[in-house]
Design an enzyme around this catalytic site. Structure first.
Site, short mmCIF file in Angstrom:
data_model
loop_
_atom_site.label_atom_id
_atom_site.label_comp_id
_atom_site.label_asym_id
_atom_site.label_seq_id
_atom_site.Cartn_x
_atom_site.Cartn_y
_atom_site.Cartn_z
N LYS A 1 2.54 -2.39 0.38
CA LYS A 1 2.81 -2.41 -1.06
C LYS A 1 2.70 -3.85 -1.59
CE LYS A 1 3.47 2.03 -0.75
NZ LYS A 1 4.62 2.85 -0.48
C1 LIG Z 1 5.15 4.20 -0.02
C2 LIG Z 1 5.56 5.26 -0.95
C3 LIG Z 1 6.81 5.89 -0.88
C4 LIG Z 1 7.77 5.68 0.25
O1 LIG Z 1 8.07 4.36 0.48
P1 LIG Z 1 8.88 3.94 1.78
O2 LIG Z 1 9.43 2.60 1.40
O3 LIG Z 1 7.87 3.85 2.88
O4 LIG Z 1 9.93 4.94 2.05
C5 LIG Z 1 7.16 6.78 -1.87
N1 LIG Z 1 6.31 7.10 -2.86
C6 LIG Z 1 5.08 6.55 -2.94
C7 LIG Z 1 4.21 6.93 -4.07
C8 LIG Z 1 4.67 5.64 -1.97
O5 LIG Z 1 3.44 5.12 -2.03
#
Ligand SMILES: *Cc1c(COP(=O)(O)O)cnc(C)c1O
Length: 385
Positions: free
Chosen positions: A188
């Site tokens: 991210k």
């Molecule tokens: C990455 C992601 C999540 C989950 O994130 P984590 O921190 O890995 O639990 C939830 N929703 C979306 C759209 C994502 O891309």
């Protein structure tokens, strides 16, 4: 292999983590508070609650809004499974709203039509989870108007969108939503290794999420049901979880936040350059609406069988062969075996299904250099021949 996403860790980030390692406090402590303050400042929002990952933040958001058995949560099928699973954790049911073929976000007209139907059948959702796909905000003002009319709560899944803007304001400010959720997974925009946050303008919701983050336990005498017999005393007041994040991770997040605008600026520049380099190729490029400024978590192109000689699958295989770590975001959630067992079928959300057949995510991350980007584009051109 050039990956599709990768973190950038600076010497300052490393020093911030090492400082915590040398301190007395490793788990949730002063760095968590500092990280939360930085997020509230950046997002111009009243409260931030940071937790061990965004999946936990989505779960806490649903719990704070008292989602439970008999309730419905609606989200986009074009998302990571966590956006939907959070409802099932609470014993509620999930349904989806198909996507807009231009932005790949939840289609607001489809949402309006589905709400009208649901009102007639008495099955209105308690929570709607719009997902800011690839970092481009959904049309939150329009979704807010529907929320006011039909009485649902809004949890924005902004896992892709820290640093993005909507109508000139930061995503996560909760002007339109009850709660917004960010992810700090390494692919991210900002990372803590694993981590997530929920922001909200509602102090009571924030307090509930804080309580549930740590077992439903409070140590604050002012909040206790019974008189405190001594400073060892704590009370469990709700069934919570251990969703705490460590100070080690929070220090990394606080340090990374200093460069958030720089991260987004570089991603935006790379996306712009992809746009130039790919112009004229038989692919669909990501379209950006005038009222959004994306954080560019993903750069997704579509290989349209009507326009290109090759299928997405062929292009995907050829690019992987050429050392380009392309990816596909997302397999529609309702097509996952777990969701099919709940009764969903192919054909339920045709726009998301068609998009899925055509989508391919090109590498996009802070450290992607121009020569790598040229290599990606050349591999794509060869794959399209
Ligand atoms: C990455 C992601 C999540 C989950 O994130 P984590 O921190 O890995 O639990 C939830 N929703 C979306 C759209 C994502 O891309």
């Amino acid at each position: 292999m050039i990956p599709y996403g990768r973190q950038n860790i600076s010497e300052a980030d490393i020093a911030a983590v090492v400082d915590v390692l040398r301190s007395d406090w490793l788990t949730q402590g002063p760095a968590v508070e500092r990280f939360e303050q930085i997020i509230t400042g950046y997002c111009q929002v009243g409260n931030a609650v940071v937790v061990c990952n965004a999946t936990a933040a989505l779960h806490l958001a649903c719990r704070a809004l008292e989602l439970g058995p008999g309730d419905w949560l609606w989200t986009s099928p074009n998302t990571f499974v966590a956006s939907a699973n959070c409802a099932l954790y609470c014993g509620a049911q999930v349904d989806f709203v198909d996507i807009d073929p231009v932005t790949y976000n939840m289609d607001v007209d489809a949402l309006a039509a589905k709400l009208e139907q649901a009102e007639r059948s008495g099955r209105l959702p308690k929570i709607v989870v719009p997902v800011h796909f690839a970092g481009q905000s959904c049309d939150m003002a329009a979704i807010r108007r529907l929320a006011d009319r039909y009485g649902f709560r809004i949890v924005e899944d902004a896992a892709h969108a820290i640093g993005a803007r909507y109508r000139g304001e930061p995503v996560g400010n909760c002007r339109y939503a009850d709660i917004s959720v960010f992810s700090f997974h390494p692919v991210k925009i900002v990372t803590t290794g694993e981590g997530g946050a929920a922001t909200t303008g509602n102090a009571e919701l924030a307090e509930k999420m804080r309580l549930l983050r740590s077992h439903g336990i409070t140590r604050d005498p002012a909040r206790m049901d019974r008189p405190s017999p001594g400073s060892w005393y704590y009370e469990q007041q709700a069934l919570g979880y251990n969703y705490r994040i460590t100070d080690i991770q929070a220090a990394l997040g606080a340090s990374q936040m200093q460069r958030l605008d720089e991260f987004v600026a570089r991603r935006t520049a790379l996306a712009g350059r992809y746009g130039e380099l790919l112009r004229g190729l038989p692919v669909h490029l990501p379209e950006q609406l005038a009222y959004t400024a994306s954080s560019w978590h993903l750069y997704v192109i579509r290989i349209d069988a009507g326009v290109s000689n090759n299928t997405r699958d062929e292009v995907f295989a050829a690019m992987r062969q050429a050392g380009v770590g392309v990816n596909v975001h997302y397999i529609p959630v309702h097509l996952q075996p777990y969701y099919r067992n709940l009764g969903f079928q192919p054909g339920d959300f045709p726009a998301a299904e068609r998009y899925y057949q055509e989508a391919i995510s090109l590498p996009l991350f802070y450290d992607l250099v121009d020569s790598q980007q040229a290599l990606v584009v050349n591999a794509l051109k060869r794959a399209l021949q």
